[in-house]
Design a protein around this motif. Sequence first.
Motif, PDB file in Angstrom:
ATOM      1  N   PRO A 160    -128.446 -62.487  10.484  1.00  0.00           N
ATOM      2  CA  PRO A 160    -127.305 -63.095  11.252  1.00  0.00           C
ATOM      3  C   PRO A 160    -126.393 -63.641   9.756  1.00  0.00           C
ATOM      4  N   GLU A 161    -125.220 -63.609  10.165  1.00  0.00           N
ATOM      5  CA  GLU A 161    -124.379 -64.015   9.449  1.00  0.00           C
ATOM      6  C   GLU A 161    -124.051 -65.547   9.307  1.00  0.00           C
ATOM      7  N   VAL A 162    -124.066 -66.427   8.134  1.00  0.00           N
ATOM      8  CA  VAL A 162    -124.158 -67.930   7.975  1.00  0.00           C
ATOM      9  C   VAL A 162    -122.712 -68.329   7.537  1.00  0.00           C
ATOM     10  N   PHE A 163    -122.179 -69.008   8.506  1.00  0.00           N
ATOM     11  CA  PHE A 163    -120.724 -69.634   8.069  1.00  0.00           C
ATOM     12  C   PHE A 163    -120.819 -70.817   7.601  1.00  0.00           C
ATOM     13  N   ALA A 164    -119.613 -71.206   6.878  1.00  0.00           N
ATOM     14  CA  ALA A 164    -119.553 -72.527   6.513  1.00  0.00           C
ATOM     15  C   ALA A 164    -118.933 -73.603   7.465  1.00  0.00           C
ATOM     16  N   LEU A 165    -119.696 -74.572   7.696  1.00  0.00           N
ATOM     17  CA  LEU A 165    -119.282 -75.572   8.701  1.00  0.00           C
ATOM     18  C   LEU A 165    -118.852 -76.840   8.014  1.00  0.00           C
ATOM     19  N   GLU A 166    -117.906 -77.427   9.114  1.00  0.00           N
ATOM     20  CA  GLU A 166    -117.504 -78.889   8.693  1.00  0.00           C
ATOM     21  C   GLU A 166    -118.818 -79.867   8.671  1.00  0.00           C
ATOM     22  N   PRO A 167    -118.634 -80.892   8.138  1.00  0.00           N
ATOM     23  CA  PRO A 167    -119.687 -81.710   7.603  1.00  0.00           C
ATOM     24  C   PRO A 167    -119.704 -82.890   8.955  1.00  0.00           C
ATOM     25  N   LEU A 168    -120.721 -83.483   9.208  1.00  0.00           N
ATOM     26  CA  LEU A 168    -120.973 -84.470  10.043  1.00  0.00           C
ATOM     27  C   LEU A 168    -119.940 -85.810   9.736  1.00  0.00           C
ATOM     28  N   ALA A 169    -119.440 -86.101  10.653  1.00  0.00           N
ATOM     29  CA  ALA A 169    -118.345 -87.414  10.428  1.00  0.00           C
ATOM     30  C   ALA A 169    -119.093 -88.503   9.881  1.00  0.00           C
ATOM     31  N   VAL A 170    -120.373 -88.951  10.221  1.00  0.00           N
ATOM     32  CA  VAL A 170    -121.291 -89.942   9.746  1.00  0.00           C
ATOM     33  C   VAL A 170    -122.535 -89.357   9.843  1.00  0.00           C
ATOM     34  N   ARG A 171    -123.187 -89.613   8.954  1.00  0.00           N
ATOM     35  CA  ARG A 171    -124.794 -89.152   8.807  1.00  0.00           C
ATOM     36  C   ARG A 171    -125.719 -90.013   9.624  1.00  0.00           C
ATOM     37  N   ALA A 264    -128.330 -74.885  11.209  1.00  0.00           N
ATOM     38  CA  ALA A 264    -129.858 -75.073  10.424  1.00  0.00           C
ATOM     39  C   ALA A 264    -129.244 -75.284   9.047  1.00  0.00           C
ATOM     40  N   VAL A 265    -128.842 -74.201   8.374  1.00  0.00           N
ATOM     41  CA  VAL A 265    -128.514 -74.227   6.856  1.00  0.00           C
ATOM     42  C   VAL A 265    -127.734 -75.345   6.378  1.00  0.00           C
ATOM     43  N   HIS A 266    -126.557 -75.545   7.267  1.00  0.00           N
ATOM     44  CA  HIS A 266    -125.833 -76.624   7.244  1.00  0.00           C
ATOM     45  C   HIS A 266    -126.472 -77.889   6.855  1.00  0.00           C
ATOM     46  N   LEU A 267    -127.299 -78.351   7.923  1.00  0.00           N
ATOM     47  CA  LEU A 267    -127.906 -79.527   8.060  1.00  0.00           C
ATOM     48  C   LEU A 267    -128.909 -79.746   6.933  1.00  0.00           C
ATOM     49  N   ALA A 268    -129.475 -78.766   6.608  1.00  0.00           N
ATOM     50  CA  ALA A 268    -130.247 -78.744   5.661  1.00  0.00           C
ATOM     51  C   ALA A 268    -129.557 -79.160   4.101  1.00  0.00           C
ATOM     52  N   ASP A 269    -128.479 -78.481   4.067  1.00  0.00           N
ATOM     53  CA  ASP A 269    -127.335 -78.580   2.778  1.00  0.00           C
ATOM     54  C   ASP A 269    -126.894 -80.242   2.937  1.00  0.00           C
ATOM     55  N   GLU A 270    -126.866 -80.719   3.996  1.00  0.00           N
ATOM     56  CA  GLU A 270    -126.591 -82.133   4.055  1.00  0.00           C
ATOM     57  C   GLU A 270    -127.798 -83.178   3.702  1.00  0.00           C
ATOM     58  N   GLY A 271    -129.003 -82.610   3.539  1.00  0.00           N
ATOM     59  CA  GLY A 271    -130.190 -83.314   3.179  1.00  0.00           C
ATOM     60  C   GLY A 271    -130.984 -83.617   4.274  1.00  0.00           C
ATOM     61  N   TYR A 272    -131.027 -83.028   5.509  1.00  0.00           N
ATOM     62  CA  TYR A 272    -131.834 -83.366   6.714  1.00  0.00           C
ATOM     63  C   TYR A 272    -132.991 -82.225   6.389  1.00  0.00           C
ATOM     64  N   GLY A 273    -133.928 -82.846   7.011  1.00  0.00           N
ATOM     65  CA  GLY A 273    -135.459 -81.764   7.098  1.00  0.00           C
ATOM     66  C   GLY A 273    -135.046 -81.148   8.544  1.00  0.00           C
ATOM     67  N   VAL A 274    -134.956 -79.968   8.780  1.00  0.00           N
ATOM     68  CA  VAL A 274    -134.663 -79.248  10.014  1.00  0.00           C
ATOM     69  C   VAL A 274    -135.592 -78.487  10.525  1.00  0.00           C
ATOM     70  N   ASP A 275    -135.939 -78.713  11.712  1.00  0.00           N
ATOM     71  CA  ASP A 275    -136.802 -77.805  12.613  1.00  0.00           C
ATOM     72  C   ASP A 275    -135.974 -76.767  13.521  1.00  0.00           C
ATOM     73  N   VAL A 276    -136.227 -75.567  13.673  1.00  0.00           N
ATOM     74  CA  VAL A 276    -135.548 -74.637  14.436  1.00  0.00           C
ATOM     75  C   VAL A 276    -136.672 -74.188  15.429  1.00  0.00           C
ATOM     76  N   TRP A 381    -118.182 -75.174  16.363  1.00  0.00           N
ATOM     77  CA  TRP A 381    -118.668 -75.947  15.739  1.00  0.00           C
ATOM     78  C   TRP A 381    -118.020 -77.687  15.324  1.00  0.00           C
ATOM     79  N   ALA A 382    -116.716 -77.021  14.709  1.00  0.00           N
ATOM     80  CA  ALA A 382    -115.556 -78.232  14.603  1.00  0.00           C
ATOM     81  C   ALA A 382    -115.449 -78.804  15.787  1.00  0.00           C
ATOM     82  N   ASP A 383    -115.107 -78.102  16.970  1.00  0.00           N
ATOM     83  CA  ASP A 383    -114.799 -78.794  18.264  1.00  0.00           C
ATOM     84  C   ASP A 383    -115.934 -79.621  18.739  1.00  0.00           C
ATOM     85  N   ALA A 384    -117.225 -79.032  18.546  1.00  0.00           N
ATOM     86  CA  ALA A 384    -118.206 -79.925  19.058  1.00  0.00           C
ATOM     87  C   ALA A 384    -118.717 -81.162  18.455  1.00  0.00           C
ATOM     88  N   LEU A 385    -118.029 -81.277  16.938  1.00  0.00           N
ATOM     89  CA  LEU A 385    -118.472 -82.514  16.149  1.00  0.00           C
ATOM     90  C   LEU A 385    -117.996 -83.572  17.003  1.00  0.00           C
TER      91      LEU A 385
END
Length: 396
Positions: A160-171, A264-276, A381-385
């Motif tokens: 599947p295609e992986v899109f660039a997503l907006e960062p979380l406002a506050v981690r 999942a990839v976006h959250l991992a890039d932000e530094g979280y350990g991610v379980d899918v 994703w941006a609307d859901a943040l």
Amino acid sequence: MRRRRSLTRRGAGALVAALLCVIGANLVAAPILLYIGVLLALLTGFSALMAWLPRRTGTVSRQVSTDLLTVSETSRVSIRFALRSLRVPHALWHDVLPDAVSGDAGGEYPPQSGQLGYRITGVRRGVWPIGPLVLRTVDPFGLAQREQEFGETRTVTVVPEVFALEPLAVRVGAAGGTAHTSSTRLGQGADNLSPRFYLPGDSMRRIHWRATAHRGQLMVRQEEEESSPDAIVVLDRSAERWDRPGDDADAAFEAAVSLCASSAVHLADEGYGVDVIDSAGVLLGTLRGHEDDRDALLVALALIAPRGDHRDVATLIGGAPPGPLVYITGRLTEDDAASLRTAGAAAGILLATGPEQGAAEAATRNGWSFAPLGDDVAAAWADALPERIGVGDVPG
């Protein structure tokens, strides 16, 4: 190796003309028509012998420039074709491609460059075969042709295609989503030390002298646990949420899978350990900062399809509530949204491809930050943040 031998349209027409000439010669008593008919039949037979009589064997090896081909991504396929024949024929070649990938996989043989190759673009996720290679030769008169297959197929994995997503406002989490998100550790610096009153039995080495001087009473250092919760991404693939799988891809489910990979990839890039995980609790992949983890997740998502049932979120999560919780689903009624809980997650993000009337309001009342999921994954994703994550109480 399967061989297919047949006449061209011109050759088939020549045989039909030969038959008509023979019939006409008998009807009108014209020997010239009989001669023409026999000549056409002999010429067609001679052309067929020229096309398929030469013995040819060969081996084919393919190399794809990328191990994993992403939907809408272009990659190059290089072919090494070793043909063994008495003479090198002038022919046309093409590689058999599935509908899941597109490309101009053909050309003249032998090529001027000496190399066979073409570009392919991923169209639909999955594991698909490429090949065999087909060589088509035609006799000089254009009456007979020979199509011969060489080599075995090679699989290509379209993820599947992986899109660039907006960062979380506050981690989420005290550590702010650092690379050590899955660990819980005792603090060793001033930032995570809070003084408390001295109790009998406390070691004198733990006395906080600055706080003691300020308070006028003995104070000791209390080491607070600092943790940053892992993130969890749930893909609800239960059969009741999606259309029944068919020959054509379900655009809604494809968008959900793409968002699952992207978040999942976006959250991992932000530094979280991610379980899918899926809605039945099956672990699809984990991301802990390794490239192999990312590839393994994408391969798992390349093969996923709607099936099974869904379980309660609290049952899926199990122990300690996560930081960010991303829940991706399909059809969502108001009753479904009302029963869907965040299970104490610090930030619940819910996206649905088919929300019914009242579903968004019910999800919001349960503490979810909700948005419908359409074709534009990044915009959904941006609307859901949420405007601010990790602040205030979130219903469990």
